[in-house]
Design a protein around this motif. Structure first.
Motif, PDB file in Angstrom:
ATOM      1  N   VAL A  84       0.841  -1.193   0.000  1.00 25.73           N
ATOM      2  CA  VAL A  84       0.000   0.000   0.000  1.00 25.73           C
ATOM      3  C   VAL A  84       0.887   1.257   0.000  1.00 25.73           C
ATOM      4  O   VAL A  84       0.644   2.213  -0.756  1.00 25.73           O
ATOM      5  N   THR A 138       2.472   1.656  -3.443  1.00 27.99           N
ATOM      6  CA  THR A 138       1.489   2.114  -4.427  1.00 27.99           C
ATOM      7  C   THR A 138       1.263   3.614  -4.308  1.00 27.99           C
ATOM      8  O   THR A 138       1.271   4.340  -5.309  1.00 27.99           O
ATOM      9  N   LEU A 139       1.070   4.095  -3.074  1.00 24.15           N
ATOM     10  CA  LEU A 139       0.810   5.524  -2.894  1.00 24.15           C
ATOM     11  C   LEU A 139       2.011   6.359  -3.343  1.00 24.15           C
ATOM     12  O   LEU A 139       1.856   7.375  -4.032  1.00 24.15           O
ATOM     13  N   ASN A 190       4.249   5.566  -5.549  1.00 22.09           N
ATOM     14  CA  ASN A 190       4.406   5.508  -7.009  1.00 22.09           C
ATOM     15  C   ASN A 190       3.320   6.293  -7.740  1.00 22.09           C
ATOM     16  O   ASN A 190       3.584   6.892  -8.775  1.00 22.09           O
ATOM     17  N   VAL A 191       2.121   6.290  -7.184  1.00 20.43           N
ATOM     18  CA  VAL A 191       1.057   7.102  -7.778  1.00 20.43           C
ATOM     19  C   VAL A 191       1.445   8.582  -7.731  1.00 20.43           C
ATOM     20  O   VAL A 191       1.341   9.309  -8.727  1.00 20.43           O
ATOM     21  N   THR A 243       4.370   9.448 -10.071  1.00 18.68           N
ATOM     22  CA  THR A 243       3.928   9.520 -11.464  1.00 18.68           C
ATOM     23  C   THR A 243       3.133  10.797 -11.714  1.00 18.68           C
ATOM     24  O   THR A 243       3.312  11.470 -12.735  1.00 18.68           O
ATOM     25  N   GLN A 290       5.515  13.544 -12.118  1.00 20.47           N
ATOM     26  CA  GLN A 290       6.266  13.473 -13.375  1.00 20.47           C
ATOM     27  C   GLN A 290       5.460  13.984 -14.563  1.00 20.47           C
ATOM     28  O   GLN A 290       6.025  14.524 -15.505  1.00 20.47           O
ATOM     29  N   PHE A 306      -2.602  16.441  -7.662  1.00 20.28           N
ATOM     30  CA  PHE A 306      -3.350  15.206  -7.429  1.00 20.28           C
ATOM     31  C   PHE A 306      -3.293  14.791  -5.963  1.00 20.28           C
ATOM     32  O   PHE A 306      -4.208  14.145  -5.453  1.00 20.28           O
ATOM     33  N   LEU A 326      -6.269  13.050  -2.641  1.00 25.62           N
ATOM     34  CA  LEU A 326      -6.145  11.919  -1.711  1.00 25.62           C
ATOM     35  C   LEU A 326      -6.896  12.131  -0.397  1.00 25.62           C
ATOM     36  O   LEU A 326      -7.444  11.191   0.168  1.00 25.62           O
TER      37      LEU A 326
END
Lengths: 211, 211
Positions: free
Chosen positions: A123, A126-127, A129-130, A133, A136, A142, A146
């Motif tokens: 988890v 994932t957070l 990497n989200v 991205t 980037q 974004f 959350l």
């Protein structure tokens, strides 16, 4: 009942039932002759559970085996079963990126909501990497979304647990966790699409014609 | 910039870049010699977008191509792009079961929330199949949980759209829809796990020790 009746009542073809038996997802029936076995209502119930996990939930055979193992575990508990189910269900894994800003954002996010999260968990990765991205591709904002996800998820989780608490027994509660997680993921994705489409339509609708 | 610099700046290996070029996910660079091409900042941006969709979002090459096609469509609109992205992103499909109770429940659910849903859509089939399966394993009450999902999803959708509306241009808004849907799915799954684990821990925690 014979395997043919088990197949009829569950809607699962006989070869698939035999496959589940070989893979250990379904316990063997009671042998009545070298070539025949008898199955009980419990087998039927378990078979429907397997179908829910594999066919509707899209779990792999080995993931389904893990989930069923958690239900059969003599030391089972709701919290433990939930951990097993989650690990089996969600493909949240991988190594977190080395983007320090994203790491910091995730740590702040978790603290802000009073949660705890091990940094070696899927988890967490994932957070990170989200957010890496999103940064980037120039969508740093974004991260603000959350917090709204968090509030919505707290509501959903409380309601999910309220539902699990209506179970008549601990065994039933554990099954509800397993089925609820798998079906819940599919249902939530579908409902979210529906809600979003409606919201977008409403916002972009042309004004009503003049009278 | 040369392909080597494109690789360095994006973190995507050169063979992967060449694969994306062959698959049409990335437009060709400007030829400077038979063996060399020059790439622009726009290529770098597009490459990061491809990475977000394929590596973080887990989209197939052909699904990513559909999403990028929606961004490049001269007749693009927010609502249209949303449809394309959703179709590419979610594996919500299959044939609905023949369980009439489940069909009726889905129709009532959709009407109750003032939504519209074509009965030949993947979202409809998913909801019918989720409820059919829940019924088969004796968890009919799962249908009640859907209303709470709906309320949470309305909040999330409004917030998602508020975020998209902060885009400086329509092109940017469409990218936010694409990235937000893909990253949003991953983020929502992660946040939901986190919230649920916390809620379960709180409910099953032993009482604090006596002073």
């Amino acid at each position: 009942m014979r395997v043919a009746e088990l197949s009829n009542r569950s809607g699962v073809p006989v070869p698939t039932i035999k496959y589940y038996l070989r893979e250990g997802l379904l316990p063997a029936g009671e042998r009545t002759s070298p070539n025949q076995a008898r199955y009980s209502e419990e087998h039927l119930h378990r078979l429907r559970l397997v179908r829910a996990l594999v066919e509707v939930g899209g779990l792999s055979i080995s993931a389904a085996r893990d989930v069923l193992g958690a239900l059969d575990d003599p030391d089972k508990s709701l919290y433990k079963a939930m951990g097993t189910v989650e690990k089996a269900v969600v493909a949240l894994d991988g190594e977190p990126s080395s983007d320090e800003v994203a790491h910091e954002w995730v740590r702040e996010f978790v603290t802000r909501h009073g949660w705890e999260l091990e940094e070696d968990s899927g988890v967490y990765a994932t957070l990170v990497n989200v957010l890496t991205t999103a940064r980037q591709v120039g969508q740093d904002t974004f991260v603000d979304v959350l917090d709204d996800y968090a509030r919505a998820c707290v509501d959903i989780s409380e309601r999910d647990l309220d539902w699990v608490m209506t179970a008549p027994s601990q065994d039933a509660a554990l099954e509800m966790v397993a089925v609820g997680t798998v079906l819940g993921d599919a249902a939530l994705a579908a409902v979210r699409r529906l809600a979003r489409r409606h919201a977008a339509q409403r916002r972009t609708a042309p004004p009503p014609p003049c009278p």
